[in-house]
Motif scaffolding. Structure first.
Motif, PDB file in Angstrom:
ATOM      1  N   LEU A  19     -55.893 -24.307   9.034  1.00  0.00           N
ATOM      2  CA  LEU A  19     -56.026 -23.087   9.824  1.00  0.00           C
ATOM      3  C   LEU A  19     -54.665 -22.456  10.087  1.00  0.00           C
ATOM      4  N   GLN A  20     -53.715 -23.272  10.527  1.00  0.00           N
ATOM      5  CA  GLN A  20     -52.371 -22.772  10.829  1.00  0.00           C
ATOM      6  C   GLN A  20     -51.703 -22.217   9.581  1.00  0.00           C
ATOM      7  N   ALA A  21     -51.825 -22.927   8.469  1.00  0.00           N
ATOM      8  CA  ALA A  21     -51.221 -22.465   7.218  1.00  0.00           C
ATOM      9  C   ALA A  21     -51.801 -21.129   6.788  1.00  0.00           C
ATOM     10  N   GLY A  22     -53.083 -20.930   6.979  1.00  0.00           N
ATOM     11  CA  GLY A  22     -53.705 -19.665   6.604  1.00  0.00           C
ATOM     12  C   GLY A  22     -53.173 -18.498   7.409  1.00  0.00           C
ATOM     13  N   TYR A  23     -53.020 -18.688   8.719  1.00  0.00           N
ATOM     14  CA  TYR A  23     -52.485 -17.617   9.550  1.00  0.00           C
ATOM     15  C   TYR A  23     -51.039 -17.296   9.170  1.00  0.00           C
ATOM     16  N   LEU A  24     -50.235 -18.336   8.959  1.00  0.00           N
ATOM     17  CA  LEU A  24     -48.828 -18.098   8.628  1.00  0.00           C
ATOM     18  C   LEU A  24     -48.658 -17.558   7.213  1.00  0.00           C
ATOM     19  N   ALA A  25     -49.548 -17.908   6.303  1.00  0.00           N
ATOM     20  CA  ALA A  25     -49.500 -17.342   4.953  1.00  0.00           C
ATOM     21  C   ALA A  25     -49.792 -15.847   4.987  1.00  0.00           C
ATOM     22  N   HIS A  26     -50.685 -15.439   5.866  1.00  0.00           N
ATOM     23  CA  HIS A  26     -50.945 -13.998   6.014  1.00  0.00           C
ATOM     24  C   HIS A  26     -49.665 -13.275   6.447  1.00  0.00           C
TER      25      HIS A  26
ATOM     26  N   GLU B  51     -45.419 -26.865   3.212  1.00  0.00           N
ATOM     27  CA  GLU B  51     -46.016 -26.981   1.876  1.00  0.00           C
ATOM     28  C   GLU B  51     -47.382 -26.306   1.846  1.00  0.00           C
ATOM     29  N   ARG B  52     -48.165 -26.450   2.895  1.00  0.00           N
ATOM     30  CA  ARG B  52     -49.470 -25.797   2.958  1.00  0.00           C
ATOM     31  C   ARG B  52     -49.325 -24.277   3.064  1.00  0.00           C
ATOM     32  N   VAL B  53     -48.302 -23.821   3.785  1.00  0.00           N
ATOM     33  CA  VAL B  53     -48.059 -22.378   3.885  1.00  0.00           C
ATOM     34  C   VAL B  53     -47.700 -21.813   2.512  1.00  0.00           C
ATOM     35  N   ARG B  54     -46.890 -22.545   1.755  1.00  0.00           N
ATOM     36  CA  ARG B  54     -46.556 -22.099   0.392  1.00  0.00           C
ATOM     37  C   ARG B  54     -47.813 -21.948  -0.464  1.00  0.00           C
TER      38      ARG B  54
ATOM     39  N   PRO C 155     -52.989 -35.952  12.877  1.00  0.00           N
ATOM     40  CA  PRO C 155     -52.914 -36.535  11.529  1.00  0.00           C
ATOM     41  C   PRO C 155     -52.885 -35.436  10.476  1.00  0.00           C
ATOM     42  N   SER C 156     -52.275 -35.727   9.325  1.00  0.00           N
ATOM     43  CA  SER C 156     -52.059 -34.706   8.292  1.00  0.00           C
ATOM     44  C   SER C 156     -53.348 -34.083   7.773  1.00  0.00           C
ATOM     45  N   GLY C 157     -54.470 -34.792   7.880  1.00  0.00           N
ATOM     46  CA  GLY C 157     -55.730 -34.255   7.398  1.00  0.00           C
ATOM     47  C   GLY C 157     -56.491 -33.443   8.425  1.00  0.00           C
ATOM     48  N   HIS C 158     -55.930 -33.231   9.595  1.00  0.00           N
ATOM     49  CA  HIS C 158     -56.599 -32.488  10.657  1.00  0.00           C
ATOM     50  C   HIS C 158     -56.828 -31.038  10.219  1.00  0.00           C
ATOM     51  N   PRO C 159     -58.000 -30.462  10.522  1.00  0.00           N
ATOM     52  CA  PRO C 159     -58.274 -29.073  10.119  1.00  0.00           C
ATOM     53  C   PRO C 159     -57.304 -28.062  10.713  1.00  0.00           C
ATOM     54  N   ALA C 160     -56.567 -28.434  11.750  1.00  0.00           N
ATOM     55  CA  ALA C 160     -55.590 -27.511  12.332  1.00  0.00           C
ATOM     56  C   ALA C 160     -54.529 -27.107  11.322  1.00  0.00           C
TER      57      ALA C 160
ATOM     58  N   ASP D  46     -44.050 -21.734  -7.443  1.00  0.00           N
ATOM     59  CA  ASP D  46     -44.628 -22.544  -6.368  1.00  0.00           C
ATOM     60  C   ASP D  46     -44.022 -22.235  -4.998  1.00  0.00           C
ATOM     61  N   LEU D  47     -43.096 -21.303  -4.947  1.00  0.00           N
ATOM     62  CA  LEU D  47     -42.477 -20.815  -3.705  1.00  0.00           C
ATOM     63  C   LEU D  47     -41.599 -21.865  -3.005  1.00  0.00           C
ATOM     64  N   SER D  48     -41.289 -22.952  -3.694  1.00  0.00           N
ATOM     65  CA  SER D  48     -40.498 -24.011  -3.057  1.00  0.00           C
ATOM     66  C   SER D  48     -39.064 -23.567  -2.768  1.00  0.00           C
ATOM     67  N   ASP D  49     -38.567 -22.602  -3.525  1.00  0.00           N
ATOM     68  CA  ASP D  49     -37.230 -22.065  -3.270  1.00  0.00           C
ATOM     69  C   ASP D  49     -37.285 -20.732  -2.543  1.00  0.00           C
ATOM     70  N   TYR D  50     -38.482 -20.307  -2.189  1.00  0.00           N
ATOM     71  CA  TYR D  50     -38.646 -18.988  -1.558  1.00  0.00           C
ATOM     72  C   TYR D  50     -39.038 -19.106  -0.087  1.00  0.00           C
ATOM     73  N   LEU D  51     -40.014 -19.918   0.222  1.00  0.00           N
ATOM     74  CA  LEU D  51     -40.365 -20.229   1.606  1.00  0.00           C
ATOM     75  C   LEU D  51     -39.697 -21.558   1.942  1.00  0.00           C
ATOM     76  N   VAL D  52     -38.644 -21.499   2.740  1.00  0.00           N
ATOM     77  CA  VAL D  52     -37.807 -22.688   2.938  1.00  0.00           C
ATOM     78  C   VAL D  52     -37.564 -22.938   4.422  1.00  0.00           C
ATOM     79  N   PRO D  53     -37.193 -24.175   4.773  1.00  0.00           N
ATOM     80  CA  PRO D  53     -36.805 -24.460   6.164  1.00  0.00           C
ATOM     81  C   PRO D  53     -35.369 -24.007   6.406  1.00  0.00           C
ATOM     82  N   PRO D  54     -34.959 -23.871   7.663  1.00  0.00           N
ATOM     83  CA  PRO D  54     -33.570 -23.504   7.954  1.00  0.00           C
ATOM     84  C   PRO D  54     -32.614 -24.621   7.558  1.00  0.00           C
ATOM     85  N   ALA D  55     -31.572 -24.269   6.818  1.00  0.00           N
ATOM     86  CA  ALA D  55     -30.587 -25.272   6.411  1.00  0.00           C
ATOM     87  C   ALA D  55     -29.781 -25.785   7.601  1.00  0.00           C
ATOM     88  N   LEU D  56     -29.670 -24.961   8.650  1.00  0.00           N
ATOM     89  CA  LEU D  56     -28.891 -25.349   9.826  1.00  0.00           C
ATOM     90  C   LEU D  56     -29.740 -26.073  10.866  1.00  0.00           C
ATOM     91  N   GLY D  57     -31.010 -26.262  10.577  1.00  0.00           N
ATOM     92  CA  GLY D  57     -31.878 -26.940  11.531  1.00  0.00           C
ATOM     93  C   GLY D  57     -31.964 -26.183  12.844  1.00  0.00           C
TER      94      GLY D  57
END
Length: 302
Positions: free
Chosen positions: A209-216, A244-247, A201-206, A266-277
């Motif tokens: 935690l994951q966002a913090g590691y990837l933000a580093h 969004e949490r990583v941003r 679920p979206s509120g899970h502490p994982a 807000d990094l919405s145009d800087y940290l982005v998903p792949p356009a080609l999927g």
């Protein structure tokens, strides 16, 4: 005709096309032991050539570590990889019964090249691509040329801050235990929680935690390479809300230090998903083949 191979730790995508943006046939096979895998990959290209014509070159975007120096006698050889059974396997030898030249690079460099050609990195001078899946890897491009030093970059194995009180998980990297890949790869998440991130679920502490590691990792890439954009791909990044949490976490780490640059706001145009999927890697592999067939190589910048 061009051939492309995107080799990951779990699956391998093979494709043929008339150019890097025209895929005519593809097949996905599991990443088994090297001998069985090479046999299935070659069988795909044998069949593809029978239907579509002779293949002029093949580009291989592979998991690693791998020797990516075309002048090395070990070019295309997997080094001390966490993937069991693959250390010492060589793509040049595995594909040698196919009568065409082969170009080898990392899977993340291949994905970065695909996005630079047709996706979220199009028209950018500098670009970073991060994959978070079975492993974690980073590719950096400068005007379409993968950056490297004595070898390709290994930013998936940096050591992020690890608070054992909030995260007692010891890590699972067979070489470094609690490096980034050991703490934040897909298998690390499953080992720790018993579920994939997308199953929680979206509120899970994982998620935090994951966002913090990837933000580093993101902040490290920004401060050491200053790319114009960072693309986050891979199976783990498909978890709803993670990017969004990583941003948010990355912005907190950067502390508005780069507020007047693309890495501000807000990094919405800087940290982005792949356009080609899921097609980023195979598109890049076909681009590598296209360059190799034309005698150009996707030269490296040091």
């Amino acid at each position: 005709m061009l051939g492309g191979i995107e080799a990951g730790g779990t699956k391998i995508v093979c494709a043929v096309g008339s150019s890097h943006d025209q895929i005519l046939a593809s097949e996905t096979v599991p990443t088994a032991d090297p001998a069985a895998t090479f046999q299935r990959v070659c069988a795909f290209f044998d069949q593809a050539q029978a239907h579509h014509g002779r293949i002029a070159a093949i580009g291989v975007a592979t998991f690693g570590p791998v020797d990516t120096d075309p002048g090395s006698p070990a070019y295309g050889t997997l080094k001390r990889t966490p993937k069991p059974g693959w250390s010492g396997a060589n793509w040049m030898d595995g594909l040698n019964r196919l009568p065409c030249p082969v170009a080898v690079d990392t899977d993340v460099n291949g994905a970065a090249l695909g996005e630079w050609q047709l996706g979220a990195g199009k028209d950018l001078g500098t670009l970073a691509y991060v994959t978070v899946g079975t492993g974690i890897g980073v590719g950096i491009l400068n005007h379409g040329r993968p950056l490297s030093g004595m070898g390709h970059f290994e930013m998936g194995h940096i050591y992020p801050p690890h608070d054992y009180e909030s995260d007692p998980f010891p890590g699972r990297c067979p070489f470094h235990n609690d490096c980034l890949e050991g703490l934040a790869s897909g298998p690390a998440i499953t080992d720790r929680w018993g579920l994939t991130l997308s199953e929680m679920p979206s509120g899970h502490p994982a998620f935090e935690l994951q966002a913090g590691y990837l933000a580093h990792l993101a902040a490290t890439i920004v401060l050491t390479h200053m790319p114009e954009r960072i693309i986050f791909g891979g199976s783990v990044m498909k978890a709803p809300g993670l990017l969004e949490r990583v941003r948010t976490a990355t912005r907190a780490l950067l502390a508005d230090y780069l507020s007047c640059s693309p890495a501000g706001g807000d990094l919405s145009d800087y940290l982005v998903p792949p356009a080609l999927g899921d097609r980023s890697g195979i598109t890049g592999a076909l681009y590598m083949a296209e360059a190799r067939a034309s005698g150009l190589r996707h030269e490296r910048s040091l």
